[in-house]
Motif scaffolding. Structure first.
Motif, PDB file in Angstrom:
ATOM      1  N   LEU A  19      43.345  43.877 133.462  1.00  0.00           N
ATOM      2  CA  LEU A  19      42.793  44.974 134.257  1.00  0.00           C
ATOM      3  C   LEU A  19      42.072  44.448 135.493  1.00  0.00           C
ATOM      4  N   ILE A  20      41.380  43.310 135.327  1.00  0.00           N
ATOM      5  CA  ILE A  20      40.681  42.727 136.475  1.00  0.00           C
ATOM      6  C   ILE A  20      41.675  42.211 137.520  1.00  0.00           C
ATOM      7  N   GLU A  21      42.769  41.585 137.025  1.00  0.00           N
ATOM      8  CA  GLU A  21      43.713  40.935 137.931  1.00  0.00           C
ATOM      9  C   GLU A  21      44.846  41.843 138.392  1.00  0.00           C
ATOM     10  N   ALA A  22      44.899  43.073 137.916  1.00  0.00           N
ATOM     11  CA  ALA A  22      46.011  43.975 138.241  1.00  0.00           C
ATOM     12  C   ALA A  22      46.067  44.254 139.742  1.00  0.00           C
ATOM     13  N   SER A  69      38.854  50.376 138.712  1.00  0.00           N
ATOM     14  CA  SER A  69      37.955  49.598 139.555  1.00  0.00           C
ATOM     15  C   SER A  69      37.064  48.726 138.681  1.00  0.00           C
ATOM     16  N   PRO A  70      36.620  47.557 139.185  1.00  0.00           N
ATOM     17  CA  PRO A  70      35.697  46.698 138.407  1.00  0.00           C
ATOM     18  C   PRO A  70      34.428  47.423 137.992  1.00  0.00           C
ATOM     19  N   ARG A  71      34.010  48.378 138.772  1.00  0.00           N
ATOM     20  CA  ARG A  71      32.807  49.139 138.424  1.00  0.00           C
ATOM     21  C   ARG A  71      32.996  49.928 137.122  1.00  0.00           C
ATOM     22  N   LYS A  72      34.237  50.335 136.822  1.00  0.00           N
ATOM     23  CA  LYS A  72      34.519  51.051 135.579  1.00  0.00           C
ATOM     24  C   LYS A  72      34.901  50.099 134.452  1.00  0.00           C
ATOM     25  N   LYS A  99      37.948  59.282 129.435  1.00  0.00           N
ATOM     26  CA  LYS A  99      37.969  59.885 130.772  1.00  0.00           C
ATOM     27  C   LYS A  99      39.004  59.207 131.655  1.00  0.00           C
ATOM     28  N   ALA A 100      39.105  57.876 131.543  1.00  0.00           N
ATOM     29  CA  ALA A 100      40.082  57.147 132.347  1.00  0.00           C
ATOM     30  C   ALA A 100      41.513  57.496 131.931  1.00  0.00           C
ATOM     31  N   CYS A 101      41.736  57.711 130.649  1.00  0.00           N
ATOM     32  CA  CYS A 101      43.069  58.098 130.181  1.00  0.00           C
ATOM     33  C   CYS A 101      43.498  59.445 130.771  1.00  0.00           C
TER      34      CYS A 101
END
Length: 1012
Positions: free
Chosen positions: A100-103, A109-112, A180-182
């Motif tokens: 997720l970080i490297e996508a 976002s990194p904040r999430k 929420k992200a889903c």
């Protein structure tokens, strides 16, 4: 460089672990953080495979004992469990966090991303360090066989508690963010689906992230098994006990933080769901930490006038400190999301009611509610909630018919002629048949009550302004759930009383008063004749109703004894089968009473394990009373009239100061420093007056005795003598440096014994096996928030109950200190509390009363496939098929051993083509099986037969006879005794002018929540 703070633990184990880690210090490589400000101060540990010793046991040596073999197998389970756990943590980081970080392009976002995986990396670091030390310990296992100190050193660090606390507190929020992200990021939902589908075990991200919450309970189970297979005297035994203490403390703190986090999440969800027209909720302390007592999804059921089910629907019911709220449950979310992460429902409030105006009403209690009911029953605006009340009406009809048939029987006996079908024998058979029907109906009512929570709730006033109420019927998932609701509703009302608002003061929270429901609750205080000793005589009351068992004190009787007036002794006996003790009997004895001891009937397992002959049928429960004239009176239990059956004596007539028993012996501590040991009579197994032995301990009085597994601890002066029960061999050790100070009280829990002394305010903890001093606590320092008026608070009574060490003082103040509940060392591990309800004089006694609820009350009569629980629709058609009886065959009589293993459906069949029931005393299987029914219709009581049509069978599952025995509900209370009663306030002088002289003796009863 961050500093690692450590909690108290074994110093040698901690130093060894530090050295083990330092030897691998070259393996610790500092990595650049991912830009997270919360990562500062933590080391990321990378362990190269080539340098790291393998975490694997060497081949098993020959000639190992059975305990050594089992301990190796348990160690192997620990290794595999830790390896699997660490692999799961790394999967979260490598398969979810890093992609997720490297996508590119970004999925989130990194904040999430950061709050979703908060503290996962730090937890991985902690267990990587533990794995290094574990590998070192495993490599030398055959020579050391020690692992307990490793757990103490690794998991007593404050860093471990901090990172796990942060993770647990954030877990609910992390799941909400994933949900929420889903819903807002289809790419993230597709990412989670692909990761689950590509994994070998098909485990979801939620399944991986819940593992840290489950980790410490798994450790505790493994160490409990290890301790059971570690013989006494083994080098690893005390470290294992200390490790259990540390892990239990850590797990308790994390469980409490998880409970609070879940509670806040539920409360916030409810608050967000409240519409603008219900702004009144803003006045309620909904978001106040600790205000939510209980919440659960229940099924509200509405019955018609004939008892049929009109509708049933799921409701979320919230019990707060002072209000009960019922909410509608909205749609929970798309099924593809709920399969990946738990999706919490949304609520809208249906109704709310002040807790004091909510009444629990059981079937048959409607007429008795008049005194406590604030409202009149509402009119025809709401559907009638019949159901089980219809059964009660049928029971009344059967009782009426029985009285009529009994009169007919008397008249038949006056007939002059002889008739084949009309004689006294036939009439008596009618009476027996009706008595059988009454018994069946009573069982049906009891079964119907097990999973039904009937509440009388205040409604809107009628047109004339008079308050009205309505009845709400909830189906609970199980009898245990019903018991919990009734008990919590009862205790929540007690918590609202003035003496419990507040009831306790916590020293470590700067004088903060504790949330009432999280502490023992003062249920009542009452005068007694006098106080010297007390005990609980547990007696199961088969007639105690379901709700009464949930709200009353532990079943049985309380014996309270005193010296009385002059040379006479007096015993008062109180019944406890209700919320307030009630005096039922008093006994007069020839001398002042100094002590009491309850001797239960031995279990058959005890006799078998001890290699003793089978107990005679005459052996039963008894109560031993030690007198000032040297005699010991042995009384039978209250339920057998409390008669004196045996009198024991000692040659010198020396006062009996304390009594304790084992399965085959009665020990009496005398004032002259002697312990008398009485055996049982082989003929009737009562205590034998002529069979006794004397063990002289010294010249000081034997003030207290304590029976452990295979030994008896007896105090004499400032020393304690450990006597072997079988051989009476002794070992003496000093427990206090001052020769003028004597041991006054001893209580045992797990692997330790707490002692209090005749002088001073300190209590000391000693290990039961090594006899070494493990901890010392000064009670005066725990009561600094209250001005006691004296420099020292002398301890006058001591008790351990339900994970609390109760300390009574000479100033009348009661202090509780948390101790572990498991087999570890009962160290003081947390915050102490001071009761704001106190006596005016010394706390003369503290007595724990506990009992287990009857297994019959806990039997589940439906596996969840009944009409109420199966139907989620609002409306239901009124058909005979829906009114048919559903039940489980898991309950069988003594002679019925053939369980069908499937839920079967019964239907009404005519046995003679005529209305009514055949009046006969002969039972049949179909009728007897209806005893365990949960769902009932207006035709209950008719003869039901097993349907031959397979299509009439309902979905079921194999039945297990032992299922009902796994559930155990413990009712507990603590009783304190002393002169007078008073309320304390912060800064009040608790010791000035409070001798208690001239005041009446008072018992205070503290009720604890049921433990399931």
């Amino acid at each position: 460089m961050s500093q690692v703070r450590t909690l108290s633990g074994t110093k040698d184990g901690l130093e060894k672990t530090k050295l083990a880690v330092m030897r691998k210090v070259s393996f610790l490589q500092r990595k650049d953080p991912l830009g997270n400000e919360d990562d500062a101060g933590y080391l990321d540990i990378a362990v190269p495979e080539g340098k790291h010793p393998p975490l694997q046991l060497s081949p098993m040596p020959e000639k190992l004992t059975s305990h050594q073999v089992v301990r190796r197998h348990i160690l192997s389970s620990i290794i595999q469990s830790e390896r699997s756990y660490l692999e799961s943590l790394r999967r979260i980081l490598q398969e979810y966090h890093r992609p997720l970080i490297e996508a590119d392009p970004r999925i989130l976002s990194p904040r999430k991303i950061r709050p979703i995986f908060y503290r996962i990396r730090e937890i991985t670091q902690c267990h990587s360090m533990f794995q290094i030390a574990l590998a070192s310990r495993v490599a030398e296992w055959d020579s050391s066989e020690k692992i307990g100190d490793l757990f103490v050193a690794s998991f007593s660090k404050s860093m471990v508690l901090d990172v796990y606390s942060d993770y647990v507190n954030n877990f609910t929020n992390a799941m909400a963010l994933i949900k929420k992200a889903c819903m807002s990021k289809p790419a993230f939902l597709e990412f989670l689906k692909k990761k689950q589908a590509s994994s070998v075990d098909r485990i979801t991200l939620y399944g991986l992230m819940v593992k840290p919450i489950q980790r410490f309970p798994q450790f505790i189970l493994l160490l409990q098994d290890m301790l059971k297979n570690t013989p006494k005297g083994h080098v690893d035994r005390l470290p294992l006990q200390l490790a259990l203490t540390e892990l239990e403390m850590l797990a308790e703190k994390l469980n409490e933080q998880k409970r609070i986090a879940d509670q806040i999440a539920e409360t916030q969800q409810l608050a967000r769901s409240v519409s603008d027209r219900l702004l009144m909720l803003n006045k309620l302390p909904l978001l106040e930490q600790g205000s939510l007592v209980l919440c659960e999804t229940l099924i509200e059921t509405v019955y018609g006038e004939r008892g049929q089910v009109l509708k049933s629907k799921e409701r979320k019911v919230f019990l707060f400190d002072d209000v009960l709220i019922c909410g509608n449950i909205n749609v929970k979310g798309p099924p593809d999301i709920s399969s990946l992460v738990p999706v919490g429902p949304k609520y809208t409030m249906k109704w709310s009611a002040p807790l004091q105006q909510v009444q629990v009403v059981e079937v048959g209690q409607e007429g008795a509610q008049g005194k406590d009911t604030f409202f009149q029953q509402s009119g025809a605006k709401r559907p009638t909630a019949l159901g089980p009340p219809q059964l009660y009406h049928e029971l009344q009809e059967l009782q009426h018919d029985l009285s009529v048939v009994e009169e007919v029987t008397l008249l038949v006996g006056t007939l002059q002629g002889t008739y084949q079908n009309l004689n006294t024998t036939v009439a008596q058979d009618w009476c027996l048949a009706l008595q059988r029907f009454i018994h069946i109906k009573e069982e049906q009512i009891q079964s119907a009550n097990k999973c039904r929570l009937r509440l009388q709730v205040p409604g809107r006033p009628d047109k004339s302004g008079r308050p009205v109420s309505f009845m709400v019927v909830f189906n609970t998932p199980s009898p245990l759930s019903k018991i919990s609701w009734v008990n919590r509703l009862h205790l929540a009302k007690i918590a609202l009383r003035e003496e419990n608002s507040p009831g306790w003061l916590c020293r470590e929270d700067e004088g903060k008063t504790m949330t009432p429901f999280r502490c023992p609750l003062l249920a009542c205080h009452m005068p007694v004749f006098a106080l010297e000793a007390a005990l609980h005589n547990p007696v199961h009351c088969a007639l105690l109703g379901f709700s009464a068992a949930s709200t009353s004190l532990p079943q049985g009787y309380l014996w309270v004894a005193s010296g009385g007036v002059g040379s006479e002794g007096h015993i008062e006996i109180f019944s406890l089968n209700r919320p307030t003790p009630r005096a039922v009997k008093s006994l007069q004895v020839g001398s002042a009473v100094r002590c009491l001891e309850y001797v239960p009937e031995p279990f058959p397992s005890e006799e078998v394990e001890a290699g003793i002959h089978e107990a005679p049928s005459g052996m039963c429960t008894n109560i031993c009373v030690g007198l000032d004239n040297g005699r010991i009176l042995v009384y039978s239990s209250v339920d057998t009239a409390a008669q004196c059956t045996v009198t024991l004596s000692n040659p010198e007539g020396c006062p009996v100061l304390c009594l304790r028993h084992s399965s085959r012996f009665l020990f009496a501590g005398l004032q002259n420093g002697t312990v008398m040991v009485y055996g049982r009579n082989n003929s009737d197994d009562l205590w034998d007056p002529g069979s006794y032995r004397c063990v002289n301990l010294g010249s000081e009085p034997v003030r207290t005795l304590l029976v452990l597994d295979d030994s008896v601890w007896a105090s004499c002066g400032n020393s304690v003598t450990v006597m072997d029960i079988s051989s009476l061999s002794t070992q003496k050790f000093e427990v206090h440096p001052e020769p003028t100070v004597s041991v006054a009280h001893m209580v045992c829990a797990g692997g330790g014994v707490w002692m209090a002394f005749s002088e001073g305010s300190s209590i000391r903890l000693f290990h039961t096996e090594t006899l070494e001093l493990l901890q010392e606590i000064n009670i005066s320092s725990r009561s600094t928030l209250l001005n006691t008026g004296q420099k020292s608070m002398r301890v006058t009574s001591l008790l351990i109950c339900q994970g609390l060490l109760w300390v009574g003082t000479a100033q009348g103040v009661i202090i509780t200190l948390p101790v572990p509940k498991l087999e570890g060392i009962p160290k003081i591990t947390g915050k102490g509390m001071i009761s704001l309800n106190a006596h005016c004089g010394p706390v003369d006694l503290l007595v724990a009363i506990t009992s287990a609820l009857s297994p019959e009350l806990l039997k589940r009569d439906s596996v969840g496939d009944g009409p109420d629980s199966a139907c989620g629709a609002e409306d239901r058609s009124d058909t005979s098929s829906q009114e048919s009886l559903q039940q489980s065959n898991s309950y069988q009589g003594e002679g019925m051993g053939k369980g069908r293993g499937i839920l079967l459906q019964y239907k009404l069949r005519s046995t003679a083509g005529l209305p009514g029931r055949p009046l006969t005393a002969q039972g049949d299987e179909a009728s007897d099986s209806s005893l365990e029914s949960l769902e009932h219709s207006v035709e209950d009581g008719s003869i039901y037969e097993l349907s031959d049509d397979p299509e009439m069978w309902v979905r079921g599952r194999p039945c297990k006879r032992q299922t009902g025995h796994k559930d155990k509900v413990i009712s507990a209370a603590v009783i304190s005794g002393g002169r007078g009663f008073r309320r304390l306030k912060e800064g009040t002088a608790a010791g000035t002018g409070m001798s208690g002289e001239g005041l009446e003796n008072i018992l205070m009863v503290w009720q604890l929540p049921l433990t399931v």
